[in-house]
Design an enzyme around this catalytic site. Structure first.
Site, PDB file in Angstrom:
ATOM      1  N   ASP A 191      35.427 -24.133  26.479  1.00 13.56           N
ATOM      2  CA  ASP A 191      36.097 -23.070  25.737  1.00 13.56           C
ATOM      3  C   ASP A 191      37.128 -22.355  26.611  1.00 13.56           C
ATOM      4  O   ASP A 191      37.279 -22.638  27.802  1.00 13.56           O
ATOM      5  CB  ASP A 191      35.089 -22.104  25.122  1.00 13.56           C
ATOM      6  CG  ASP A 191      34.261 -21.352  26.154  1.00 13.56           C
ATOM      7  OD1 ASP A 191      34.803 -21.029  27.218  1.00 13.56           O
ATOM      8  OD2 ASP A 191      33.082 -21.058  25.886  1.00 13.56           O
ATOM      9  N   LEU A 192      37.836 -21.418  26.006  1.00 14.23           N
ATOM     10  CA  LEU A 192      38.956 -20.735  26.655  1.00 14.23           C
ATOM     11  C   LEU A 192      38.605 -20.189  28.026  1.00 14.23           C
ATOM     12  O   LEU A 192      39.369 -20.338  28.994  1.00 14.23           O
ATOM     13  CB  LEU A 192      39.446 -19.593  25.746  1.00 14.23           C
ATOM     14  CG  LEU A 192      40.555 -18.702  26.297  1.00 14.23           C
ATOM     15  CD1 LEU A 192      41.863 -19.459  26.374  1.00 14.23           C
ATOM     16  CD2 LEU A 192      40.714 -17.453  25.424  1.00 14.23           C
TER      17      LEU A 192
END
Length: 257
Positions: A114-115
Site C-alpha cells: 500500500d501507499l
C-alpha cells in the site's frame, strides 16, 4: 485468428492468457477487459474469452496495440513509501509503474504494497506468472519488519499464530515476534502466507499497536537484500527457473536504477 475448435492445429492461444503473458493484466482481469469490450483482434471487438490469437494477429487493449509476449521475466524492486501499486490512480497519486526506468517492458506486480508500505515488490511481464506466485497453495512466506508504537504484549503476538478475529474479520495464522524495544516504539518481525488488504496494520491495531513503518523483506525465496530504495534488479534466469519450474529462460539479468 478466431478458431474456436480446440482440435484446430493453428488455434493459437486464448486471448486472456495471451494478454496476461504480455503483462497487460492478470488472466482474470484480461477476461474482464474482454467482457467490457476493451479488447480488439484484427480490428474487431472480442466478445468471448475463448477467442484465440495466432501468429500475425494484431491485438489492441484500450486502443493500444499490444506487442507479442516476450519470454517470462521477473524483477525485484525496492518500493519506497509514497507510491501506489497501480497503473492509474484516480486520485492522481504517484505510482510504482510511473517511477520505473525508461526502457522497462510493460509489467504488473505480484501482489501489492500500500501507499505507506515499502520494501520488496516483485514485478513481472507475465500475468500468468504473477497469478501463480500469488496463489496461497505455493505456501510462500511473506516476511516483514514492522515498527509499532504502543505496549507490545508478547503473549498476544504469539497467539496470532493460531489465527485471529478483529472487527468481525477472520485472519489466518501470523507469526510475529519482538525484535527490539525502545520506549513506546518497537520493531517486530511478522510473517504470513496469505494476506488480506492492509492485514498487518489492521491486526496490529487490534492489539492496540499503531504501525509507523512496514517493510517487506522477502516474498517466498526472493529477498529484498541490499537493494536501495527505488532500485530495480532482474532475477537471473537460472534462479527464476529453479524457484518456478517450467518457465522458459528469461533474458539476461541486469541492474537498473
Amino acid at each position: 485468428m478466431n478458431q474456436d475448435d480446440p482440435q484446430h492445429p493453428d488455434r493459437g492461444e486464448r486471448i486472456a492468457k495471451w494478454l496476461a503473458r504480455s503483462g497487460v493484466a492478470s488472466r482474470r482481469d484480461a477476461e474482464r477487459m474482454v467482457e467490457e469490450g476493451r479488447v480488439r483482434l484484427n480490428g474487431e471487438e472480442v466478445t468471448h474469452p475463448a477467442t484465440f490469437v495466432g501468429p500475425g494477429d494484431i491485438v489492441q487493449a484500450d486502443g493500444a496495440v499490444i506487442e507479442t509476449p516476450e519470454r517470462t521475466r521477473l524483477w525485484r524492486y525496492h518500493k519506497p513509501d509514497g507510491l501506489v501499486t497501480t497503473h492509474r490512480d484516480p486520485e492522481g497519486r504517484p505510482t510504482v509503474f510511473a517511477s520505473l526506468p525508461a526502457g522497462m517492458p510493460r509489467v504488473i506486480s505480484v501482489g501489492r504494497l500500500d501507499l505507506n508500505s515499502e520494501g520488496l515488490l516483485l514485478l513481472t511481464n507475465d500475468g500468468e506468472l504473477a497469478r501463480r506466485l500469488e496463489l496461497p497453495s505455493n505456501g510462500w512466506i511473506r516476511r516483514y519488519r514492522v515498527r509499532v508504537f504502543g505496549v507490545v504484549d508478547e503473549a498476544r503476538l504469539k497467539a496470532l499464530a493460531g489465527g485471529s478475529v478483529f472487527e468481525g474479520v477472520r485472519y489466518g495464522p501470523i507469526e510475529a515476534g519482538l525484535d527490539s524495544r525502545k520506549g513506546d516504539n518497537a520493531w517486530l518481525t511478522v510473517s504470513l502466507r496469505e494476506g488480506k488488504n492492509r492485514e498487518i496494520r489492521k491486526v496490529m491495531r487490534g492489539l492496540n499497536l499503531h504501525v509507523s513503518r512496514l517493510i517487506r523483506t522477502s516474498y517466498g525465496p526472493f529477498q529484498l537484500g541490499t537493494l536501495l530504495r527505488s532500485e530495480l534488479e532482474e532475477v537471473p534466469g537460472k534462479v527464476l527457473r529453479e524457484q518456478v519450474p517450467g518457465l522458459a529462460a528469461p533474458t539476461r539479468a541486469g541492474r537498473r536504477r
